[in-house]
Motif scaffolding. Sequence first.
Motif, short mmCIF file in Angstrom:
data_model
loop_
_atom_site.label_atom_id
_atom_site.label_comp_id
_atom_site.label_asym_id
_atom_site.label_seq_id
_atom_site.Cartn_x
_atom_site.Cartn_y
_atom_site.Cartn_z
N VAL A 7 0.90 -1.33 -0.14
CA VAL A 7 0.03 -0.79 -0.13
C VAL A 7 0.86 1.44 -0.01
N LEU A 8 1.99 0.70 0.23
CA LEU A 8 3.37 2.69 0.40
C LEU A 8 2.83 3.62 -0.71
N SER A 9 3.37 2.79 -2.37
CA SER A 9 3.11 3.90 -3.46
C SER A 9 1.52 4.18 -3.65
N ASP A 10 0.32 4.12 -2.71
CA ASP A 10 -0.36 4.96 -2.69
C ASP A 10 -0.88 6.65 -1.79
N LEU A 11 0.41 6.16 -0.68
CA LEU A 11 0.42 6.75 -0.18
C LEU A 11 1.27 8.61 0.38
N ALA A 12 0.43 8.89 0.80
CA ALA A 12 1.32 10.52 0.44
C ALA A 12 1.48 10.67 1.65
N PRO A 13 3.36 11.15 2.10
CA PRO A 13 3.28 10.91 3.72
C PRO A 13 2.94 13.08 3.62
N THR A 14 2.43 13.22 4.95
CA THR A 14 1.82 14.47 5.85
C THR A 14 2.56 15.14 5.77
N ARG A 15 2.51 16.68 6.30
CA ARG A 15 4.06 17.24 6.95
C ARG A 15 3.97 16.64 8.04
N ARG A 16 3.59 16.78 9.16
CA ARG A 16 3.99 15.66 10.44
C ARG A 16 5.07 14.26 9.51
N GLN A 17 4.54 13.28 9.27
CA GLN A 17 5.62 12.98 9.14
C GLN A 17 6.97 13.12 8.77
N LYS A 107 23.65 21.69 4.85
CA LYS A 107 23.65 23.02 5.02
C LYS A 107 22.26 23.14 5.58
N SER A 108 21.28 22.74 4.66
CA SER A 108 19.90 23.55 4.82
C SER A 108 18.82 21.90 4.70
N VAL A 109 17.77 21.54 4.77
CA VAL A 109 17.07 21.08 4.44
C VAL A 109 15.99 21.01 3.76
N VAL A 110 15.38 20.33 2.00
CA VAL A 110 14.58 21.21 2.17
C VAL A 110 13.33 19.77 1.62
N ILE A 111 11.66 20.55 1.99
CA ILE A 111 10.79 19.64 1.83
C ILE A 111 10.01 19.62 0.66
N LEU A 112 10.26 19.04 -0.91
CA LEU A 112 9.10 19.14 -1.46
C LEU A 112 8.06 18.69 -1.92
N ASN A 113 7.44 19.62 -2.25
CA ASN A 113 5.74 18.76 -3.02
C ASN A 113 5.86 19.32 -4.22
N LYS A 114 5.98 18.26 -5.33
CA LYS A 114 5.95 18.95 -6.07
C LYS A 114 3.96 18.82 -6.67
N LYS A 115 3.50 17.74 -6.55
CA LYS A 115 2.12 18.02 -6.89
C LYS A 115 1.43 19.03 -6.07
N MET A 116 1.52 19.93 -5.22
CA MET A 116 1.45 20.68 -3.91
C MET A 116 1.87 22.39 -4.40
N THR A 118 4.91 23.15 -3.55
CA THR A 118 5.80 23.82 -2.11
C THR A 118 6.83 23.41 -1.93
N SER A 119 7.69 23.91 -1.22
CA SER A 119 9.15 24.48 -1.39
C SER A 119 9.64 24.42 0.25
N ASP A 120 9.66 23.88 1.02
CA ASP A 120 10.23 24.60 2.37
C ASP A 120 11.30 24.09 3.20
N LEU A 121 11.96 25.01 3.21
CA LEU A 121 13.29 24.98 3.74
C LEU A 121 13.60 25.10 5.02
N TYR A 122 14.48 24.60 5.99
CA TYR A 122 14.52 25.00 7.13
C TYR A 122 16.25 24.62 7.22
N PRO A 123 16.37 24.99 8.45
CA PRO A 123 18.37 25.15 8.18
C PRO A 123 19.21 23.57 9.26
N LEU A 124 20.03 22.84 8.60
CA LEU A 124 19.65 21.23 9.11
C LEU A 124 20.03 21.60 10.05
#
Length: 226
Positions: A7-17, A107-116, A118-124
Amino acid sequence: MKNDLSVLSDLAPTRRQLLGLGLAFAGAAAINLVPGFQLLASAQAAVPAAAQKIADHFSAVKSMSGEFVQFGPKGEQTGGKFFLERPGKIRFNYNGSSNFKVISDGKSVVILNKKMNTSDLYPLSKTPLKLLLDDRIDLSGDRVKSVKQEDDLTTIQLSDKSVFGNARITMMFDPKTYDLRQWTITDAQGKDTTVMIFNTKEGVSFAPDTFAIDYTANRELNTKTR
């Protein structure tokens, strides 16, 4: 935890995950967050030599790739492939049409959501993920909150309150092979996200752009969405 990986390929991670990969920040959390743990006060007990030996072995792994399964606070499952290069670099490519990616370039960590889009950047340096990716995992000082040694598992829990508050990272190793099996990030609200890794390969080489973050694209995207 569910074991049906189909089932993994059908699920998208939430922001908290996604944040559970290592992007948990400061806040109030309970002390004994992981059942069965005994906290070690550094002034009262020394870190077992066997635990430091395991940490040193993992620190010596300069590059690794493999697959992962991620379990969220409510048992949600996601999965995909990961790539690690010490110090500081990691990439998670999630399965599914959502095309989620989490990338650290040291240096940084980015969360990329191509579907939405969005690109969220944080200091590692402000995330527990830094402790996992350091050039050497140092168990001295106050960062060690617990060490639990069992016949089939050695569990080491670390935190650095001065950097990322009450968030913690708990790493679990095979005591015989010293291989990392999984880690759990406990966020500021006491929510756990666990990442299990398998089919791993060490000493691998990566393309130069594997851990690249497009800072210009991130800045332009977030400027447009304000």
